[in-house]
Design a protein around this motif. Structure first.
Motif, mmCIF file in Angstrom:
data_model
loop_
_atom_site.group_PDB
_atom_site.id
_atom_site.type_symbol
_atom_site.label_atom_id
_atom_site.label_comp_id
_atom_site.label_asym_id
_atom_site.label_seq_id
_atom_site.Cartn_x
_atom_site.Cartn_y
_atom_site.Cartn_z
ATOM 1 N N THR A 1 73.246 50.058 13.625
ATOM 2 C CA THR A 1 72.195 49.395 14.619
ATOM 3 C C THR A 1 71.806 50.088 15.876
ATOM 4 N N ALA A 2 73.037 50.355 16.480
ATOM 5 C CA ALA A 2 73.037 51.109 17.723
ATOM 6 C C ALA A 2 72.237 52.281 17.578
ATOM 7 N N THR B 1 68.912 52.548 17.679
ATOM 8 C CA THR B 1 68.094 52.442 18.903
ATOM 9 C C THR B 1 68.290 53.398 19.740
ATOM 10 N N HIS B 2 69.228 54.589 19.275
ATOM 11 C CA HIS B 2 69.117 56.012 20.060
ATOM 12 C C HIS B 2 68.545 56.861 19.398
ATOM 13 N N ILE C 1 64.244 48.608 26.240
ATOM 14 C CA ILE C 1 63.407 48.725 25.085
ATOM 15 C C ILE C 1 62.183 48.353 25.503
ATOM 16 N N ALA D 1 59.404 49.777 20.234
ATOM 17 C CA ALA D 1 60.243 48.989 19.528
ATOM 18 C C ALA D 1 60.086 48.811 18.374
ATOM 19 N N ASP D 2 60.907 48.718 17.282
ATOM 20 C CA ASP D 2 61.103 48.269 15.813
ATOM 21 C C ASP D 2 60.448 46.853 15.949
ATOM 22 N N LEU E 1 62.432 43.910 16.956
ATOM 23 C CA LEU E 1 62.994 44.089 18.429
ATOM 24 C C LEU E 1 61.645 43.772 19.310
ATOM 25 N N LEU F 1 68.835 45.995 26.230
ATOM 26 C CA LEU F 1 69.526 45.485 25.194
ATOM 27 C C LEU F 1 70.963 45.803 25.334
ATOM 28 N N VAL G 1 74.070 47.535 24.123
ATOM 29 C CA VAL G 1 74.153 48.562 22.972
ATOM 30 C C VAL G 1 75.171 49.348 22.984
#
Length: 204
Positions: free
Chosen positions: A15-16, A19-20, A73, A78-79, A82, A91, A93
């Motif tokens: 998941t992290a 985000t990267h 974010i 964002a997704d 999110l 966030l 993370v």
């Protein structure tokens, strides 16, 4: 949980990595598992989609928060899961360097070698000093050996800056994959396709 309720939890693992910016490499979709580390609330298990949330302790790094960052974010990028109403938020993370070790900790039961391989393919942005610190702090011999299996396989520019003599890789072989082959350098069993090319050719 993090900002409004104050729970001691951070987003980690695959998941992290998403985000990267590794979302495309890891085929991260809305129904993917969400990896949370620390002490999430008990009510998380009562949510309608509770089976999406994989909770983990921080034992991989001895409970330390090393390599955990606050990432900004944007609701514009964002997704969908999110996205929030205001413009930007942060966030807590795992850094890229910590997240990839958390991902490896899930092998082979909860994540695949293929996913790890795809992640390493895109890890050109690893910071050598940060990665060195994470590897020295990591408590899992399995994870550290797997890291070098994949790091050698993809041989990014940062690989040559890691000082292996400062990293405890343990002793003796480690059986990880049923029917796998032992890597000649790191003595951990992996699927045959993840052996060095010479070893694969000799076994053909």
């Amino acid at each position: 949980m993090q900002r409004l309720m104050g729970y001691d939890v951070h987003v980690g693992g695959k998941t992290a990595l998403a985000t990267h910016g590794l979302v495309h490499y890891l085929s991260f979709r809305g129904d993917e598992l969400v990896y949370l580390y620390g002490k999430p609330p008990a009510w998380l298990k009562r949510l309608p989609d509770a089976d999406r949330y994989m909770t983990r302790t921080r034992s991989l790094f001895g409970g330390k928060m090393i390599g955990v960052d606050n990432v900004a974010i944007s609701s514009e990028t964002a997704d969908e899961d999110l996205a929030v109403s205001h413009g930007r938020w942060s966030l807590t993370v795992s850094s890229l360097e910590r997240a990839v070790l958390e991902l490896l900790d899930e092998l082979p039961d909860h994540e695949s070698f293929h996913i790890a391989d795809m992640a390493f393919e895109s890890l050109s942005g690893v910071r050598p000093a940060k990665m060195q610190a994470m590897l020295e702090a990591c408590k899992s011999i399995k994870v550290k050996r797997l890291f070098f299996v994949f790091a050698d396989r993809h041989n990014h520019a940062w690989r040559k800056y890691l000082e292996m003599d400062r990293i405890d890789l343990g002793s003796g072989p480690r059986a990880l994959v049923e029917g796998g082959k032992f890597h000649p350098d790191y003595r951990i069993s992996v699927p045959a396709e993840y052996l060095p090319r010479q070893e694969r050719d000799d076994g053909a």
